[in-house]
Design a protein around this motif. Structure first.
Motif, PDB file in Angstrom:
ATOM      1  N   THR A 437       0.846  -1.181   0.000  1.00  0.00           N
ATOM      2  CA  THR A 437       0.000   0.000   0.000  1.00  0.00           C
ATOM      3  C   THR A 437       0.885   1.234   0.000  1.00  0.00           C
ATOM      4  OG1 THR A 437      -0.115  -0.014   2.415  1.00  0.00           O
ATOM      5  CG2 THR A 437      -1.905  -1.119   1.235  1.00  0.00           C
ATOM      6  N   PRO A 438       0.459   2.310  -0.651  1.00  0.00           N
ATOM      7  CA  PRO A 438       1.264   3.535  -0.638  1.00  0.00           C
ATOM      8  C   PRO A 438       1.515   4.006   0.790  1.00  0.00           C
ATOM      9  CG  PRO A 438      -0.461   3.671  -2.284  1.00  0.00           C
ATOM     10  CD  PRO A 438      -0.744   2.435  -1.480  1.00  0.00           C
ATOM     11  N   ARG A 439       2.618   4.694   0.974  1.00  0.00           N
ATOM     12  CA  ARG A 439       2.944   5.204   2.302  1.00  0.00           C
ATOM     13  C   ARG A 439       3.153   6.712   2.232  1.00  0.00           C
ATOM     14  NH1 ARG A 439       8.771   2.111   2.604  1.00  0.00           N
ATOM     15  NH2 ARG A 439       9.932   3.441   1.153  1.00  0.00           N
ATOM     16  N   LEU A 440       2.940   7.335   3.387  1.00  0.00           N
ATOM     17  CA  LEU A 440       3.020   8.783   3.463  1.00  0.00           C
ATOM     18  C   LEU A 440       4.444   9.265   3.220  1.00  0.00           C
ATOM     19  CD1 LEU A 440       1.337  11.317   4.126  1.00  0.00           C
ATOM     20  CD2 LEU A 440       1.993  10.999   6.515  1.00  0.00           C
ATOM     21  N   VAL A 441       4.568  10.285   2.365  1.00  0.00           N
ATOM     22  CA  VAL A 441       5.861  10.886   2.072  1.00  0.00           C
ATOM     23  C   VAL A 441       6.025  12.202   2.819  1.00  0.00           C
ATOM     24  CG1 VAL A 441       7.303  11.882   0.250  1.00  0.00           C
ATOM     25  CG2 VAL A 441       6.029   9.773  -0.184  1.00  0.00           C
ATOM     26  N   SER A 442       4.989  13.055   2.790  1.00  0.00           N
ATOM     27  CA  SER A 442       5.127  14.359   3.444  1.00  0.00           C
ATOM     28  C   SER A 442       3.753  14.941   3.760  1.00  0.00           C
ATOM     29  CB  SER A 442       5.904  15.331   2.549  1.00  0.00           C
ATOM     30  OG  SER A 442       5.192  15.590   1.351  1.00  0.00           O
ATOM     31  N   ILE A 443       3.752  15.849   4.740  1.00  0.00           N
ATOM     32  CA  ILE A 443       2.564  16.623   5.079  1.00  0.00           C
ATOM     33  C   ILE A 443       2.992  18.066   5.333  1.00  0.00           C
ATOM     34  CG2 ILE A 443       0.572  16.913   6.596  1.00  0.00           C
ATOM     35  CD1 ILE A 443       0.819  14.105   7.520  1.00  0.00           C
ATOM     36  N   ASP A 444       2.335  18.986   4.654  1.00  0.00           N
ATOM     37  CA  ASP A 444       2.494  20.409   4.925  1.00  0.00           C
ATOM     38  C   ASP A 444       1.333  20.828   5.835  1.00  0.00           C
ATOM     39  OD1 ASP A 444       2.610  23.154   4.990  1.00  0.00           O
ATOM     40  OD2 ASP A 444       2.696  23.425   2.811  1.00  0.00           O
ATOM     41  N   TYR A 445       1.654  21.168   7.088  1.00  0.00           N
ATOM     42  CA  TYR A 445       0.631  21.522   8.066  1.00  0.00           C
ATOM     43  C   TYR A 445       0.346  23.022   8.128  1.00  0.00           C
ATOM     44  CZ  TYR A 445       1.284  16.851  10.118  1.00  0.00           C
ATOM     45  OH  TYR A 445       1.344  15.494  10.343  1.00  0.00           O
ATOM     46  N   ASP A 446       1.098  23.820   7.366  1.00  0.00           N
ATOM     47  CA  ASP A 446       1.049  25.271   7.536  1.00  0.00           C
ATOM     48  C   ASP A 446      -0.127  25.888   6.783  1.00  0.00           C
ATOM     49  OD1 ASP A 446       1.669  27.806   8.324  1.00  0.00           O
ATOM     50  OD2 ASP A 446       3.522  27.985   7.163  1.00  0.00           O
ATOM     51  N   ARG A 450      -0.298  29.345   4.283  1.00  0.00           N
ATOM     52  CA  ARG A 450      -0.800  29.270   2.903  1.00  0.00           C
ATOM     53  C   ARG A 450      -2.136  29.987   2.724  1.00  0.00           C
ATOM     54  NH1 ARG A 450      -2.323  24.442   2.665  1.00  0.00           N
ATOM     55  NH2 ARG A 450      -1.242  23.325   4.351  1.00  0.00           N
ATOM     56  N   GLY A 451      -2.720  30.463   3.809  1.00  0.00           N
ATOM     57  CA  GLY A 451      -4.027  31.120   3.708  1.00  0.00           C
ATOM     58  C   GLY A 451      -5.158  30.149   3.456  1.00  0.00           C
ATOM     59  N   TRP A 460      -6.454  22.292  13.229  1.00  0.00           N
ATOM     60  CA  TRP A 460      -5.451  23.228  13.693  1.00  0.00           C
ATOM     61  C   TRP A 460      -4.453  23.464  12.567  1.00  0.00           C
ATOM     62  CZ3 TRP A 460      -1.183  20.296  12.976  1.00  0.00           C
ATOM     63  CH2 TRP A 460      -1.319  18.902  13.143  1.00  0.00           C
ATOM     64  N   THR A 461      -3.575  24.433  12.762  1.00  0.00           N
ATOM     65  CA  THR A 461      -2.487  24.713  11.832  1.00  0.00           C
ATOM     66  C   THR A 461      -1.162  24.636  12.581  1.00  0.00           C
ATOM     67  OG1 THR A 461      -1.619  26.340  10.228  1.00  0.00           O
ATOM     68  CG2 THR A 461      -2.621  27.208  12.236  1.00  0.00           C
ATOM     69  N   ALA A 462      -0.065  24.440  11.864  1.00  0.00           N
ATOM     70  CA  ALA A 462       1.269  24.403  12.475  1.00  0.00           C
ATOM     71  C   ALA A 462       2.274  24.963  11.468  1.00  0.00           C
ATOM     72  CB  ALA A 462       1.654  22.976  12.859  1.00  0.00           C
ATOM     73  N   PRO A 463       3.283  25.700  11.924  1.00  0.00           N
ATOM     74  CA  PRO A 463       4.205  26.380  10.999  1.00  0.00           C
ATOM     75  C   PRO A 463       5.348  25.497  10.529  1.00  0.00           C
ATOM     76  CG  PRO A 463       4.721  27.016  13.240  1.00  0.00           C
ATOM     77  CD  PRO A 463       3.535  26.099  13.325  1.00  0.00           C
ATOM     78  N   ASN A 510      -5.527  32.302  19.594  1.00  0.00           N
ATOM     79  CA  ASN A 510      -6.301  32.824  18.464  1.00  0.00           C
ATOM     80  C   ASN A 510      -7.336  31.759  18.111  1.00  0.00           C
ATOM     81  OD1 ASN A 510      -7.406  33.710  16.092  1.00  0.00           O
ATOM     82  ND2 ASN A 510      -5.456  33.936  14.983  1.00  0.00           N
ATOM     83  N   PRO A 511      -8.585  31.911  18.574  1.00  0.00           N
ATOM     84  CA  PRO A 511      -9.563  30.839  18.363  1.00  0.00           C
ATOM     85  C   PRO A 511      -9.930  30.619  16.906  1.00  0.00           C
ATOM     86  CG  PRO A 511     -10.622  32.794  19.286  1.00  0.00           C
ATOM     87  CD  PRO A 511      -9.149  33.047  19.329  1.00  0.00           C
ATOM     88  N   ARG A 512      -9.632  31.579  16.033  1.00  0.00           N
ATOM     89  CA  ARG A 512      -9.896  31.378  14.604  1.00  0.00           C
ATOM     90  C   ARG A 512      -8.862  30.464  13.955  1.00  0.00           C
ATOM     91  NH1 ARG A 512     -13.583  34.721  12.121  1.00  0.00           N
ATOM     92  NH2 ARG A 512     -14.394  36.423  13.398  1.00  0.00           N
ATOM     93  N   GLN A 513      -7.658  30.412  14.536  1.00  0.00           N
ATOM     94  CA  GLN A 513      -6.584  29.593  13.972  1.00  0.00           C
ATOM     95  C   GLN A 513      -5.843  28.878  15.106  1.00  0.00           C
ATOM     96  OE1 GLN A 513      -4.115  32.007  11.387  1.00  0.00           O
ATOM     97  NE2 GLN A 513      -5.449  31.584   9.651  1.00  0.00           N
ATOM     98  N   PRO A 514      -6.423  27.836  15.673  1.00  0.00           N
ATOM     99  CA  PRO A 514      -5.704  27.072  16.697  1.00  0.00           C
ATOM    100  C   PRO A 514      -4.346  26.616  16.167  1.00  0.00           C
ATOM    101  CG  PRO A 514      -7.988  26.355  16.525  1.00  0.00           C
ATOM    102  CD  PRO A 514      -7.738  27.269  15.369  1.00  0.00           C
TER     103      PRO A 514
END
Length: 520
Positions: A437-446, A450-451, A460-463, A510-514
């Protein structure tokens, strides 16, 4: 909530039809059955005044002539035992001159002062078949949303909606920006009717459902009421008579079961005709679902949040938070029973999602249980009918599976299994691992960087972004983490799991962007 016109102006524009009955509910009528939850055991509806027309002269919708004919012939329920509950303080009511026989609920000042007359229904259980609406939405604060999305995402909201569904209550709310250029609902369900559009878009559905309820034969309505099947049967009739639906296969397809319905697609005359022709011994059942086994987790992803959004009688919802390419569920509908003891067979249909990435395997001849295997879905876009110049396509990030029970005469309203994907993340999956099965390569959490919009109640978001590192056998060793400020380091896999230490926490300053914070 939306700003409302004053009640005096509403009364001036839509005066109460002569003879239309009202019943007043006050705090003294309520009995508390749980904290914040009441019943109204002593509320008594007046008898239907059959000297009044069943449909007012101002009602020119398709189906009115048929309903008048049925009422003149006798044998239909009419509006006996039905109650209309407007929960937007007269902002977008079902006009009383359209249905002079329909009893209307009036909230006494003490309930208005407490806010129990307004917005989302569910806190008060009324001893009647209820048709209601609130043409409002949450438009202020950090998490604006429709009332339906509010119900899906607040504590006990799904369970209260499911309870109303089984208590013969049909409530209608507008989607108000939750189903425009993007479908923002984390689930699909049959508990409410959601109208495409904003304030006032629910009015035509109110008319359609009122006429449908009035058209049921008296014995059919009695059986529906006694067995708690009014709302599921209304849902089936609404969906079966949408403009795109001509055949049973159409009814079992995804275009019949969106998260929000276009007002122009409902065919009221056909709904009235189907209701009038439904015998008591052909009433369809309500689908009851439960999860037997699953790979969705109680603590998943970096933040260790629950992937189980809700488990309710006729709707199950999951949020894909963890890193897997593939998830599996075994779901049972074996608690579904036909009200007349008819044998049932079940249809499990993919309503939304990629057919190449969802596999549904019935596990017994009648289809009472099924194994569901889902692969990761990136967001996808489909044409959006009714968007006009504002938008012509809609972004989706949710798989919906419908479960239908057929009793030999009628198909039921659907039960739903929904899996929502985090559309604000950018994920990449690569070549197959050891288990093919395919496996995860990357995740962009920001997402904030990115708006990208996301639901701050659920996500949630993370930088930073993470690039996976695996050993020669394909096991995940950890991540190369790259921060938005240019920093980079390796984070071992043990640090990803909450059991490995409380290194991740959600900052809701910031409750709009945890913001997910990582204690390095």
């Amino acid at each position: 909530m939306r700003t409302l016109p004053c009640l005096a102006l509403v009364a001036l524009l839509f005066p109460l039809a002569a003879g239309a009955a009202e019943v007043t509910l006050s705090r003294a009528d309520l009995a508390e059955i749980a904290p914040g939850l009441w019943s109204a055991p002593g509320l008594v509806l007046p008898d239907e005044d059959r000297t009044l027309p069943i449909v007012g002269d101002q009602n020119t919708e398709d189906g009115t002539r048929l309903l008048r004919h049925l009422a003149g012939r006798g044998g239909i329920n009419g509006f006996a035992g039905l109650l209309y509950d407007n929960r937007d303080r007269g902002h977008a009511p079902l006009r009383p001159d359209l249905f002079p026989r329909l009893t209307r609920l009036v909230y006494a000042p003490d309930l208005v002062e407490a806010g129990l007359d307004y917005g989302l229904a569910g806190q008060i259980h009324l001893p009647a078949v209820v048709l209601g609406n609130s043409s409002t939405a949450v438009t202020a604060g950090p998490a604006p949303r429709s009332l339906v999305r509010l119900a899906m995402t607040r504590p006990m909201g799904p369970h209260l909606a499911a309870e109303l569904y089984q208590r013969n209550a049909v409530y209608i709310y507008p989607e108000h920006r939750d189903h425009d250029a993007a479908d923002l609902f984390p689930a699909n369900w049959p508990y409410t009717i959601t109208s495409q559009g904003s304030s006032g878009s629910d009015r035509r559905f109110l008319i359609a459902v009122a006429m449908t309820l009035a058209a049921f034969p008296a014995d059919t309505m009695a059986a529906l009421r006694d067995r708690g099947l009014v709302a599921p049967t209304v849902q089936m009739i609404l969906r079966r008579n949408l403009a795109p639906v001509a055949t049973r296969e159409d009814y079992l397809s995804g275009r019949t079961h969106p998260a929000a319905f276009e007002p122009g697609q409902i065919r009221i005359g056909r709904m009235v005709a189907q209701a009038a022709a439904l015998p008591a011994d052909e009433i369809p059942p309500m689908v009851r679902l439960r999860v037997i086994d699953e790979s969705f987790r109680q603590a998943a992803g970096l933040a260790g949040l629950d992937e189980r959004l809700f488990d309710t009688t006729s709707a199950i919802a999951r949020i894909w938070r963890d890193f897997d390419w593939q998830r599996e569920m075994i779901v049972s509908a074996d608690e579904t029973a036909d009200p007349n003891g008819r044998p049932l067979r079940f249809e499990w249909r993919l309503l939304a999602g990629d057919p190449g990435r969802v596999r549904i395997e019935p596990l017994d001849p009648a289809g009472r249980r099924a194994r569901i295997v889902i692969d990761w879905h990136a967001p996808w876009t489909l044409p959006a009918p009714g968007g006009g110049e504002e938008y012509d396509s809609r972004r989706h990030a949710r798989v919906d599976i419908g479960v239908f029970a057929h009793n030999g005469a009628q198909d039921s309203a659907p039960g739903f299994v929904s899996i929502a994907f985090p559309a604000h993340e950018r994920r990449s999956y690569g070549p197959a691992g050891p288990e093919d099965t395919p496996r995860l390569v990357s995740i962009d959490y920001d997402a904030a960087g990115r708006g990208a919009d996301f639901d701050p109640i659920l996500h949630w978001t993370a930088p930073w972004s993470d690039e996976a590192r695996h050993d020669d056998d394909g096991r995940l060793l950890g991540w190369t983490r790259r921060w938005a400020d240019g920093r980079e380091r390796f984070v071992p896999f043990a640090d990803l799991r909450p059991a490995g230490g409380a290194r991740y926490r959600i900052d809701r300053t910031n409750p709009r962007q945890p913001l997910l914070r990582f204690d390095e």
